[in-house]
Scaffold this active site. Structure first.
Site, PDB file in Angstrom:
ATOM      1  N   LYS A   1     -55.189 -16.165  50.265  1.00 22.91           N
ATOM      2  CA  LYS A   1     -55.656 -16.021  51.645  1.00 22.91           C
ATOM      3  C   LYS A   1     -56.671 -14.875  51.743  1.00 22.91           C
ATOM      4  O   LYS A   1     -57.691 -14.972  52.447  1.00 22.91           O
ATOM      5  CB  LYS A   1     -54.451 -15.737  52.544  1.00 22.91           C
ATOM      6  CG  LYS A   1     -54.714 -15.924  54.021  1.00 22.91           C
ATOM      7  CD  LYS A   1     -54.854 -17.401  54.362  1.00 22.91           C
ATOM      8  CE  LYS A   1     -55.008 -17.613  55.834  1.00 22.91           C
ATOM      9  NZ  LYS A   1     -54.121 -18.609  56.379  1.00 22.91           N
TER      10      LYS A   1
ATOM     11  N   ALA B   1     -41.572 -29.497  65.911  1.00 21.05           N
ATOM     12  CA  ALA B   1     -41.534 -28.418  66.900  1.00 21.05           C
ATOM     13  C   ALA B   1     -41.344 -27.067  66.230  1.00 21.05           C
ATOM     14  O   ALA B   1     -40.633 -26.197  66.728  1.00 21.05           O
ATOM     15  CB  ALA B   1     -40.419 -28.675  67.914  1.00 21.05           C
ATOM     16  N   GLY B   2     -42.004 -26.900  65.063  1.00 23.35           N
ATOM     17  CA  GLY B   2     -42.008 -25.603  64.396  1.00 23.35           C
ATOM     18  C   GLY B   2     -43.164 -24.756  64.890  1.00 23.35           C
ATOM     19  O   GLY B   2     -43.732 -25.003  65.962  1.00 23.35           O
ATOM     20  N   ALA B   3     -43.552 -23.765  64.080  1.00 25.99           N
ATOM     21  CA  ALA B   3     -44.574 -22.812  64.505  1.00 25.99           C
ATOM     22  C   ALA B   3     -45.893 -23.497  64.829  1.00 25.99           C
ATOM     23  O   ALA B   3     -46.482 -23.273  65.895  1.00 25.99           O
ATOM     24  CB  ALA B   3     -44.776 -21.766  63.404  1.00 25.99           C
ATOM     25  N   ALA B   4     -46.383 -24.349  63.925  1.00 23.99           N
ATOM     26  CA  ALA B   4     -47.686 -24.980  64.129  1.00 23.99           C
ATOM     27  C   ALA B   4     -47.650 -25.948  65.304  1.00 23.99           C
ATOM     28  O   ALA B   4     -48.572 -25.982  66.125  1.00 23.99           O
ATOM     29  CB  ALA B   4     -48.126 -25.693  62.856  1.00 23.99           C
TER      30      ALA B   4
ATOM     31  N   TYR C   1     -64.167  12.997  48.612  1.00 24.36           N
ATOM     32  CA  TYR C   1     -62.824  13.553  48.751  1.00 24.36           C
ATOM     33  C   TYR C   1     -62.941  15.001  49.242  1.00 24.36           C
ATOM     34  O   TYR C   1     -63.506  15.236  50.289  1.00 24.36           O
ATOM     35  CB  TYR C   1     -62.049  13.394  47.440  1.00 24.36           C
ATOM     36  CG  TYR C   1     -60.564  13.533  47.634  1.00 24.36           C
ATOM     37  CD1 TYR C   1     -59.887  12.715  48.546  1.00 24.36           C
ATOM     38  CD2 TYR C   1     -59.830  14.485  46.949  1.00 24.36           C
ATOM     39  CE1 TYR C   1     -58.526  12.849  48.761  1.00 24.36           C
ATOM     40  CE2 TYR C   1     -58.470  14.622  47.149  1.00 24.36           C
ATOM     41  CZ  TYR C   1     -57.823  13.811  48.059  1.00 24.36           C
ATOM     42  OH  TYR C   1     -56.478  13.944  48.269  1.00 24.36           O
TER      43      TYR C   1
ATOM     44  N   ASP D   1     -50.404 -19.857  60.604  1.00 23.97           N
ATOM     45  CA  ASP D   1     -49.664 -21.124  60.546  1.00 23.97           C
ATOM     46  C   ASP D   1     -49.530 -21.727  61.943  1.00 23.97           C
ATOM     47  O   ASP D   1     -49.489 -22.949  62.100  1.00 23.97           O
ATOM     48  CB  ASP D   1     -48.273 -20.913  59.945  1.00 23.97           C
ATOM     49  CG  ASP D   1     -48.355 -20.334  58.546  1.00 23.97           C
ATOM     50  OD1 ASP D   1     -49.002 -20.956  57.700  1.00 23.97           O
ATOM     51  OD2 ASP D   1     -47.805 -19.244  58.318  1.00 23.97           O
TER      52      ASP D   1
ATOM     53  N   ASN E   1     -48.239 -31.577  55.253  1.00 21.46           N
ATOM     54  CA  ASN E   1     -48.726 -31.279  53.902  1.00 21.46           C
ATOM     55  C   ASN E   1     -47.578 -31.300  52.917  1.00 21.46           C
ATOM     56  O   ASN E   1     -46.472 -30.874  53.243  1.00 21.46           O
ATOM     57  CB  ASN E   1     -49.399 -29.897  53.879  1.00 21.46           C
ATOM     58  CG  ASN E   1     -50.893 -29.987  54.133  1.00 21.46           C
ATOM     59  OD1 ASN E   1     -51.543 -30.914  53.643  1.00 21.46           O
ATOM     60  ND2 ASN E   1     -51.422 -29.042  54.879  1.00 21.46           N
TER      61      ASN E   1
END
Length: 751
Positions: free
Chosen positions: A96, A197-200, A41, A164, A289
């Site tokens: 995660k 037709a989502g993100a994945a 420091y 995702d 899932n």
């Protein structure tokens, strides 16, 4: 493969103990003296601050930026749970973060943003940019996730990756490369149907098109059917980009003659009739899932030629994001990348696919309890394949350098690959292999101390983890009450409770015991008291008569007492060659120490016995034994008659002609430190020792407990070896997890 049952209580306890949450922050520099504080420091810290202000690139040299990722969510699309809000998503984001650390040694911090406004999220993340080497977006609902990611990629100079979307896409692409290889089809020729037709889903189809799939061959469906040119209902700009000119209107229509189905939608979305209508050798990635669009069993009932992948670990070919994101970031961070581009993602997919086509290492087969080879049921590597850490980041880094994404290219890729190999903790694969062997063994495990809540939790976990049957010695009423108090009331009907009052074998137990003890001063009353009232003796008698396959005890009484009681039934003493070997796991190393249980003051031949027992345990753990007889003396200096027996033990092993490395006597630093060993080129050890034989039990105990308390080593043992049945004795300070580990060792027959 037996399915693991996890109760709500167990999940909550896992997150509560030993401290709330799943990780902590530790200093990597000394912080003990005033000088340390002055360097860390004020005033010392001013020097790197000025250096970074003058040249921002040096932040990667003087701070943790280069190995730090932010895991960011607003909790609007958590796993399969929906919109739980920012705080509700925190356990997932912590999870995660620990996956980053476990699989690729990337430090990660979870950040939950309490807003659903894309502009606010974008602004917050941008402002945090100087802190991190990369941004991992997670569990943000579509279409906001598209907007957030695109803007951040445009406005930040570090990698921004929405797992995702792109994590799923990369693993899906890797699996598809191999599925098409097996089907003898080419990506530019196949008809692909995507449902969801989502993100994945959008990310998957975009990446496959970058890899050669033709736009007109790709049919995208959502809850309203096929996305065709001219459709207006439920559309947005991301869906519109994948609209095709077609007369097909439903998923059922689209599936006719399709070569590939990709599902990131909902359970049951695909019927057997749809699968039956697909082309020859269809590829079905049912990735919804927690339950797939169609199960592999259902698909194979109508199409034996189908190659099927899901998102689940209890089926072959799991599309698991942990195969991708840790290694993508590892490679990107190591070249100080400005972004993770499509070329880096495609390189990751090809590297994963190539690993799956190669021979599978023995430790992977051991961990999964079965042989794996490239084919219809193995097109994607397993998450615990040790090759991932050094193969995937190198491929990603090369692609990043080739495409200009690297700020600091790697000059020596061979040296880089070696550093990646050294990042992984080998002890994890050892423990994983033991778990797989225990599941295969299906041992009936006797837990001797059914009145202890830790033992009961371990017993329940043993059975629910699919290791085998748990036999708990205790009174049914006591066991029931303690399970209920621990929140495990539903386990009362699962485990079997055994005691002297409810067994039909007590008379045969007593006859056996009397025959062993009658010439040791025990009369029949003494034998009755031992067999009917002492749980350790009763449990040992169960094991001796084959009414269980292995035994765990010692959580409630000192190990010396438990060993004395077991010796009434078994020959578990020094005279008969028994020994106690303790495993220390610390910072990626595993070292065995013996004897920690049986021999008080071993002489030369005893030490040689301990070395042989330790070598057997090492091999049981998957290690090639390197035994060091340790003392304060190294090869005769300083001279000490107490150290002489350690040298003579080597002579005893010479006479026995054993098949493992050994050397001594030597100090511990010489035994464990490769540089120190260089001063003794005549040593027979080819590397640091992994089995230490110490002069006496007191020195073994001091060494183990000092490492446990001061070094924070994980201790497994003492492992009782040299007895003709698997018996393991825990310590009285064992946690439920420690007891479970000992049960796993017993189930594997290590000893």
């Amino acid at each position: 493969m037996a399915k693991t049952k996890i109760t709500d209580e167990e999940a909550l306890a896992f997150h509560l103990e030993p401290t709330p949450g799943k990780f902590e922050v530790r200093a990597t520099v000394p912080m003990t003296t005033q000088r340390d504080l002055s360097l860390a420091y004020s005033p010392g810290v001013a020097v790197p601050c000025e250096a970074i202000a003058a040249n921002p690139e040096t932040a990667y040299d003087y701070t943790n930026k280069g190995n730090l990722v932010a895991v960011i969510s607003n909790g609007t699309a958590v796993l399969g749970l929906g919109n739980l809000g920012a705080l509700g998503s925190k356990p997932v984001m912590e999870g995660k973060a620990v996956l980053f650390k476990r699989f690729a040694d990337v430090n990660a911090v979870d950040i939950e943003l309490d807003t659903e406004d894309p502009d606010e999220i974008i602004q917050a993340v941008k402002l945090m940019g100087p802190t991190f080497g990369g941004i991992n977006l997670e569990d943000i609902k579509a279409p906001e996730c598209f907007i957030i990611e695109q803007r951040l990629k445009e406005e930040m100079d570090i990698p921004v990756f929405h797992d995702d979307q792109h994590g799923t896409a990369v693993i899906c692409a890797a699996g598809l490369i191999n599925a098409l290889h097996l089907s003898d089809k080419k990506i530019e020729d196949v008809k692909i149907v995507l449902n969801g037709a989502g993100a994945a889903g959008i990310a998957c189809i975009e990446l496959l098109k970058r890899m050669g799939a033709r736009h007109d061959n790709c049919i995208v469906c959502d809850t309203k059917g096929v996305i065709f040119q001219g459709r207006t209902e439920g559309m947005n700009q991301w869906k519109s980009a994948h609209a095709v000119k077609t007369e097909l209107r439903s998923l059922e229509d689209a599936m006719k003659g399709a070569d590939v189905f990709l599902g990131v939608s909902a359970k049951g979305a695909v019927t057997q009739e749809m699968v039956a209508s697909m082309a020859d050798n269809p590829v079905i990635f049912a990735m919804a899932n927690p339950d797939p669009e169609i199960t592999p069993e259902e698909a194979h009932e109508v199409r034996m030629d189908a190659i099927v992948a899901t998102g689940r670990s209890d089926y072959p070919n799991q599309v698991n994001n942990v195969l991708g994101f840790p290694y993508l970031f590892r490679g990107a961070l190591d070249i100080h990348a400005r972004a993770i581009n499509d070329e880096m993602k495609i390189a990751c997919a090809h590297a994963l696919a190539k690993i799956a086509r190669e021979d599978v290492p023995d430790e992977v087969a051991l961990a999964y309890g079965k042989a794996l080879s490239f084919g219809r049921d193995y097109i994607i590597p397993t998450p615990f394949d040790p090759r991932l850490i050094h193969r995937i980041p190198t491929a990603v880094a090369r692609a990043g350098m080739d495409t200009g994404a690297a700020r600091r290219p790697i000059i020596d890729m061979d040296a880089y690959e070696l550093t990646l190999k050294s990042r992984m903790d080998p002890t994890a694969s050892i423990l994983r292999g033991l778990n797989a062997r225990a599941r295969a063994a299906q041992a009936r495990m006797i837990f001797a101390e059914g009145d202890d809540p830790r033992v009961l939790r371990a017993a329940v976990t043993y059975q629910r983890s699919g290791f085998g049957k748990a036999l708990v010695v205790g009174r049914p009423g006591d066991v029931k009450a303690k399970l209920e108090a621990a929140g495990l009331e539903d386990a009362v009907r699962e485990i079997e409770v055994v005691n002297a009052a409810n067994t039909t074998h007590l008379d045969s137990y007593k006859a056996f015991l009397y025959k062993r003890l009658q010439r040791r001063g025990f009369d029949q009353k003494d034998v009755h008291r031992l067999a009917a009232r002492d749980r350790h003796v009763f449990s040992a008698l169960m094991l001796a008569h084959g009414h269980g396959d292995a035994l765990v005890s010692g959580a409630t009484r000192k190990s010396a007492h438990v060993l004395d009681q077991i010796n009434h039934v078994f020959d578990a003493d020094a005279e008969h060659g028994a020994a106690g070997i303790t495993a220390l796991l610390h910072k990626g190393r595993i070292v065995l120490i013996g004897d920690t249980l049986v021999h008080e003051w071993p002489e030369t031949e005893d030490l040689a016995n301990i070395a042989e027992r330790g070598a057997s345990v090492a091999r049981g753990l998957g290690l090639e034994p390197r035994v060091a007889f340790v003392s304060f003396s190294t090869f005769g200096y300083p001279v000490s008659e107490r150290a002489e027996k350690m040298h003579l033990a080597c002579d005893a092993l010479d006479a026995r002609g054993v098949d493992f490395e050994y050397e001594g006597e030597m100090a511990v630093d010489v035994a464990l430190n490769a540089k120190a060993q260089m001063s003794y080129p005549f040593s027979r050890l080819t590397g640091p020792a992994n089995m230490l034989v110490v002069p006496a039990r007191h020195s073994a105990s001091i060494s183990v407990k000092l490492m446990q308390e001061m070094g924070e080593a994980t201790v497994i043992g003492p492992i009782l070896t040299g007895v003709n049945k698997p018996i393991q004795i825990c310590s009285t300070v064992s946690t439920a997890n420690d007891i479970l580990n000992m049960a796993v060792l017993a189930a594997c027959g290590i000893g």
